[in-house]
Design a protein around this motif. Structure first.
Motif, short mmCIF file in Angstrom:
data_model
loop_
_atom_site.label_atom_id
_atom_site.label_comp_id
_atom_site.label_asym_id
_atom_site.label_seq_id
_atom_site.Cartn_x
_atom_site.Cartn_y
_atom_site.Cartn_z
N MET A 40 0.84 -1.19 -0.15
CA MET A 40 0.00 0.15 0.42
C MET A 40 0.89 1.29 0.14
O MET A 40 0.68 2.73 -0.24
CB MET A 40 -0.91 -0.24 1.44
CG MET A 40 -1.55 0.92 1.30
SD MET A 40 -3.25 0.61 2.35
CE MET A 40 -4.80 1.51 2.48
N ASN A 89 3.61 3.97 -1.34
CA ASN A 89 3.64 4.55 -2.68
C ASN A 89 3.15 4.59 -3.49
O ASN A 89 3.09 5.00 -4.32
CB ASN A 89 5.28 4.80 -2.82
CG ASN A 89 6.41 5.37 -1.98
OD1 ASN A 89 5.61 5.85 -0.79
ND2 ASN A 89 7.03 4.05 -1.37
N LYS A 90 1.58 4.43 -3.26
CA LYS A 90 0.96 4.18 -4.57
C LYS A 90 -0.23 4.58 -4.91
O LYS A 90 -0.65 4.75 -5.96
CB LYS A 90 -0.06 2.91 -4.54
CG LYS A 90 0.74 1.53 -4.53
CD LYS A 90 0.16 -0.16 -3.82
CE LYS A 90 0.85 -1.42 -4.06
NZ LYS A 90 0.69 -2.49 -4.11
N ILE A 91 0.57 5.91 -3.66
CA ILE A 91 -0.85 7.09 -3.83
C ILE A 91 0.58 8.24 -4.44
O ILE A 91 1.48 8.24 -4.28
CB ILE A 91 -1.25 7.87 -2.64
CG1 ILE A 91 -1.70 6.73 -1.60
CG2 ILE A 91 -1.73 9.42 -2.66
CD1 ILE A 91 -1.47 7.11 -0.18
N GLU A 92 -0.46 9.03 -5.57
CA GLU A 92 0.78 9.91 -6.00
C GLU A 92 0.82 11.26 -5.30
O GLU A 92 -0.04 11.89 -4.18
CB GLU A 92 -0.60 10.50 -7.54
CG GLU A 92 -0.19 11.34 -8.33
CD GLU A 92 -1.02 11.87 -10.07
OE1 GLU A 92 -0.60 13.40 -9.60
OE2 GLU A 92 -1.02 10.59 -9.81
N THR A 93 1.94 10.91 -5.85
CA THR A 93 2.46 11.93 -4.60
C THR A 93 1.91 14.03 -4.82
O THR A 93 2.30 14.31 -5.38
CB THR A 93 4.10 12.23 -4.27
OG1 THR A 93 4.54 12.94 -5.62
CG2 THR A 93 4.82 11.70 -3.68
N GLN A 109 -0.96 -2.68 9.32
CA GLN A 109 -0.63 -1.82 8.11
C GLN A 109 0.60 -1.97 8.34
O GLN A 109 1.04 -1.11 9.48
CB GLN A 109 -1.09 -0.70 7.30
CG GLN A 109 -2.51 -1.28 7.09
CD GLN A 109 -2.78 -1.68 5.85
OE1 GLN A 109 -1.63 -2.00 4.92
NE2 GLN A 109 -2.95 -2.79 5.64
N ARG A 159 -2.02 10.58 3.67
CA ARG A 159 -2.96 9.05 2.62
C ARG A 159 -2.99 9.96 1.46
O ARG A 159 -3.47 9.02 0.66
CB ARG A 159 -4.45 9.39 3.71
CG ARG A 159 -4.60 8.00 2.72
CD ARG A 159 -6.45 8.06 3.81
NE ARG A 159 -6.85 6.51 3.07
CZ ARG A 159 -7.98 7.54 2.57
NH1 ARG A 159 -8.71 7.85 2.98
NH2 ARG A 159 -9.17 6.10 2.49
#
Length: 174
Positions: free
Chosen positions: A1, A3-7, A51, A88
């Motif tokens: 989970m 770093n799967k979020i766009e920075t 997590q 998040r």
């Protein structure tokens, strides 16, 4: 989970008197997160517990810094350091972290504990950000992640040797 979020290039700030607290098990899975952590990181307690702590790892953080941190606490010692985390929603926040092992009555490490405070902005801007950018560039310049980590770790070792300090001493004297 992680770093799967766009920075998003937008910093989150928290109050000088706030302390972000978390605890993990031996594998780095979150077992406790205080309200400040939840608010700053933008997660619910249910989303964080269980997590891996690297769920908040920002891709701008050199892997060598985390290796140093985990190696130190796994060895039973505390460590202080600057860390760029990712919320998040993809925004980031900087912390000055104190991580330490937690021991049982027999002296065995049973988990890890970290308190994070607002970092010193001058130290962050003038020393930490350029250092981390250099380390990250070394990591990315190699053919694979393992070689990149080795090169970045060697750079930290060389820096500490040049100033005749352990990492904690280096960070606390900036």
């Amino acid at each position: 989970m992680a770093n799967k979020i766009e920075t998003i290039d937008e910093e989150i700030f928290f109050a000088d008197d706030d302390i972000i607290v978390s605890k993990t098990d031996l594998k780095g899975r979150i077992t406790y997160a205080n309200r400040v952590f939840l608010n700053v990181a933008g997660y619910s307690e249910k989303e964080l517990i269980g997590q891996p702590h690297n769920i908040i790892r920002h891709p701008d953080m050199p892997r060598a810094v985390f290796k140093l941190l985990w190696d130190t606490i796994a060895d039973g010692r505390e460590i202080f350091g600057y860390v760029k985390n990712m919320a998040r929603d993809g925004r980031y926040y900087w912390v000055f972290a104190h991580a330490t092992p937690s021991f049982d009555a027999s002296g065995n490490i049973v988990g890890y504990h970290s308190n994070r405070r607002v970092p010193d902005r001058d130290i962050l801007t003038n020393t930490i950000e350029p250092l981390y950018a250099e380390l990250l560039a070394k990591e990315k310049a190699e053919k694979n992640r393992k070689e990149g980590l080795a090169r970045s770790t060697a750079a930290i070792d060389d820096l500490l040797r040049s100033v005749s300090k352990e990492y904690d001493e280096f960070v606390l004297t900036l």
